[in-house]
Every structure is written in structure tokens, then in C-alpha cells.
Design a protein around this motif. Structure first.
Motif: not given
Ligand code: ADP
Ligand code: MG
Length: 355
Positions: A230-237
Motif C-alpha cells: 500500500p502506498l500510504n496510510k490512507f490506502v492501508s486503512e
């Protein structure tokens, strides 16, 4: 061999509503025959993007190309595309047959020919023949979905657009229809462009996924790319049950996890990474008999457990965190609630992402 030309190409596509930029400079190629899904939260610009592709909305800037031809000004009914809406938009006072044949009737196809095509589509979508004269209001939710799909396929479009068609459907039926949609994609070989706010739904069906945030496509990849990197926290969440631990890089390259009062070993990190989040998927977190069984460990208390069919999910309270662990039933934790437990993971099973 040359790359196949994309069937649909977006070039710096932008849509503004007054001061609001709903779609912000999106460039994307969609390959002929692929199942491409755009995932993003409500208000991120998914519908606006799809409406521009379908010819229902004019871009403020940028181009839409169909097989290398610019189609910005081609009206929706002149494009070889069809839209399936969330509401399905069936004609409620009509029969299954009338709904499916609608576009054919508009184009002056003869009654006999329409009926033959309709029955062929009903067969493909596993709608019984005797539903032909049945009112759509007497069909179940799943059957109505299939009628809507048959209607979309009737005019033999090259590309089908889907705007969250399953979002109002309950979980069990939705899971079934996801599989049906994927099978339909395979059976027809057509290009599907699908939008949803559920990454889980996108994972099941798609060849590729684009993650949309505030009008921009921030990550594009296969379900596996997105799941593992995942690119960043947004995608991970968006991935649902993952563990996100806030971290800073220490001078020795170890990660300081202040909220857990531990230090962790780092997976390969993006250049220049100073702080962000460590992502550990629930199936990679494990119960340890001793701290030495994993590169990193935590001490916590087993708060609760949830049976999920073939798997069991655990919540372990550790510091400020509720750590999520998922195990196959046969690898279930043997113990009781409120046990003091040691849990851990290896660096290779974690990903570092920025905020
Ligand atoms: P999504 O489908 O991802 O929920 P939309 O494309 O519907 O997002 O909306 C993106 C943004 O554009 C939202 O802020 C929405 O309020 C705004 N918007 C959409 N359509 C219009 C319109 N016709 N006029 C003004 N604002 C709009
Ligand atoms: Mg929408």
C-alpha cells in the motif's frame, strides 16, 4: 510485440464544479477486456470520473480517448458504452423482457430478434425462461441485478461502467453477486470499469485497482500490489483489519514505536523515510511462546476472540493499541480471555508507509 493499445484513455482529465475540483488531473489507460475498479471514499470523485467516461458529464479540461479517438464531445447514446447504476434503474411497471429489450426496441430491432437476444442473455445470466413475462418488482434483489446486467449487455457495448451496483445489497448476496460479476466479465470478454467504496469488493473482482482520494488517483496496481505494498496510510486503512503502528526512524535504523514503548526492526524502507506507519496485516501477527520466536514482540492481554468461519480473529490490548490477529481455525490460540500473551511479527511481513 507492441503493447496492446488501450481501449480507453484518460489524459489529464479534470472536472470542476465552481471552485470545487471533483476530478483532478487523472491520467489512466484501461486495457481492452480488463476489469478495472476505482476505489475511494464517498465524495472522492468516482461518480464524476465515470460520468465523464460515459459521456454524461463534460470534462473541464483534459481528454477521453476511445481507441485513440478523442470522444469528449460524443454524447452518451453515441458511445459504445453502457452504465449500470447503484439503483439499477429498472422500469418497475415493466416485465423482465421489456426491461432487457429496452435499448433494442429504441434502435428499432424487430420483435422476434429482440426476444431471441433477450432469451440468450437471460440464459447467460441464469434467469429462468419463464421470467420473460414476469414483472421486475416480483424478482428478488439478486434477480433484479441480473436483469439490469442483461439490459446493459443487450446493446452489445464494448465497455460497461458500474457505479456501486452492489452497495445497497446485504452482505451474503453481495458476496455471491461479486463472484457472478467476475464470471460475467470472463464470459463476455468485455471491458468493465467498476467503482466502489469497498477495497475488499474490488480485490475479489478486479484485474487492476485505482485508489482515488480527493479527485486524484493515488495508487494503481493489481490487487496483490495494493495488498502487499500500500502506498500510504490512507490506502492501508482501506484494507480493513490491519495493524498500523506509528513509527520514527532512530539513528541506528531501528524503528521507535512510542505508542507501544518498543523498538522494531525495519523492512526495506523508502528512501528518506523519517516517520510514518508500520503496517502489519492481521494474518502476519502471531502468538509466541517466547519473545525469541519472532524478530519483534509485544506483550498484551487477550481482549476478545471472534469466530470467522474458517478463521478466528483476536483482539489483543497492548499499550494504546488493540492489535488484530487472524489465524486459521486449526492454528487457533489455546487459552482464555484476559490471558497475558506475547505476540510478534517478522520485519519481512511488515510494510512502512508514509502518512
Ligand atoms: P463519489 O462518487 O466518489 O462519492 P462524486 O463524484 O459524486 O464522488 O463527487 C465528488 C465531489 O463533487 C463531491 O464533493 C460532490 O459533492 C461534488 N459534485 C458532484 N456532482 C456535482 C454537481 N453536479 N454539482 C456540484 N458538485 C458536485
Ligand atoms: Mg458516487
Amino acid at each position: 510485440m507492441a503493447e496492446p493499445a488501450p481501449i480507453l484513455r484518460m489524459v489529464d482529465l479534470t472536472k470542476q464544479f465552481g471552485k470545487l475540483t471533483a476530478v483532478d488531473n487523472v491520467s489512466l489507460d484501461i486495457v481492452d477486456g480488463e476489469f478495472f475498479t476505482i476505489v475511494g471514499p464517498s465524495g472522492s470523485g468516482k461518480t464524476t470520473l465515470l460520468r465523464m467516461l460515459a459521456g454524461l458529464e463534460k470534462p473541464t479540461a483534459g481528454d477521453v480517448l476511445l481507441r485513440e479517438q478523442r470522444i469528449n464531445n460524443v454524447p452518451a447514446n453515441k458511445r459504445p458504452t453502457c452504465m449500470v447504476f447503484q439503483s439499477l434503474a429498472l422500469f418497475n411497471h415493466r416485465t423482465v423482457g421489456q426491461n432487457i429489450e429496452f435499448s433494442l426496441k429504441m434502435r428499432g430491432v424487430s420483435r422476434l430478434e429482440r426476444r431471441a437476444r433477450c432469451l440468450e442473455l437471460m440464459d447467460m445470466l441464469r434467469l429462468p425462461k419463464d421470467y420473460y413475462g414476469k414483472s421486475v418488482t416480483k424478482c428478488s434483489g439478486g434477480e433484479q441485478q441480473r436483469v439490469a446486467l442483461a439490459r446493459a449487455l443487450a446493446s452489445d457495448p464494448d465497455i460497461l461502467f458500474f457505479d456501486e451496483p452492489l452497495s445497497a445489497i446485504d452482505y451474503r448476496l453481495r458476496k455471491l453477486l461479486e463472484v457472478e460479476l467476475k464470471d460475467l466479465h470472463r464470459a463476455t470478454g468485455k471491458t468493465f470499469v467498476y467503482i466502489t467504496h469497498s477495497l475488499e469488493e474490488a480485490m475479489v473482482m478486479s484485474d487492476r485497482i485505482g485508489i482515488m482520494r480527493e479527485g486524484s488517483l493515488i495508487q494503481i496496481g493489481t490487487p496483490n500490489d495494493i495488498y502487499t505494498q500500500p502506498l500510504n496510510k490512507f490506502v492501508s486503512e482501506f484494507m480493513g483489519e490491519v495493524n498500523l503502528i506509528e513509527v520514527r526512524t532512530g539513528s541506528d535504523g531501528m524503528l521507535d514505536c512510542d505508542s507501544l514503548k518498543i523498538r522494531a526492526t525495519s523492512p526495506t524502507k523508502p528512501a528518506g523515510f523519517t516517520d510514518g506507519f508500520l503496517v502489519i496485516r492481521s494474518e502476519f501477527m502471531r502468538f509466541l511462546a517466547a519473545p525469541s520466536e519472532a524478530e519483534n514482540h509485544l506483550r498484551g492481554v487477550l481482549y476478545n476472540e471472534y469466530a470467522l468461519g474458517s478463521r478466528v480473529q483476536y483482539h489483543v490490548r497492548a499499550g494504546e493499541h488493540m492489535v488484530v490477529i487472524e489465524k486459521l481455525r486449526e492454528q487457533a490460540y489455546r487459552g482464555s480471555l484476559n490471558d497475558d500473551v506475547i505476540i510478534g511479527w517478522d520485519a519481512k511481513d511488515s510494510v512502512l508507509v508514509s502518512d
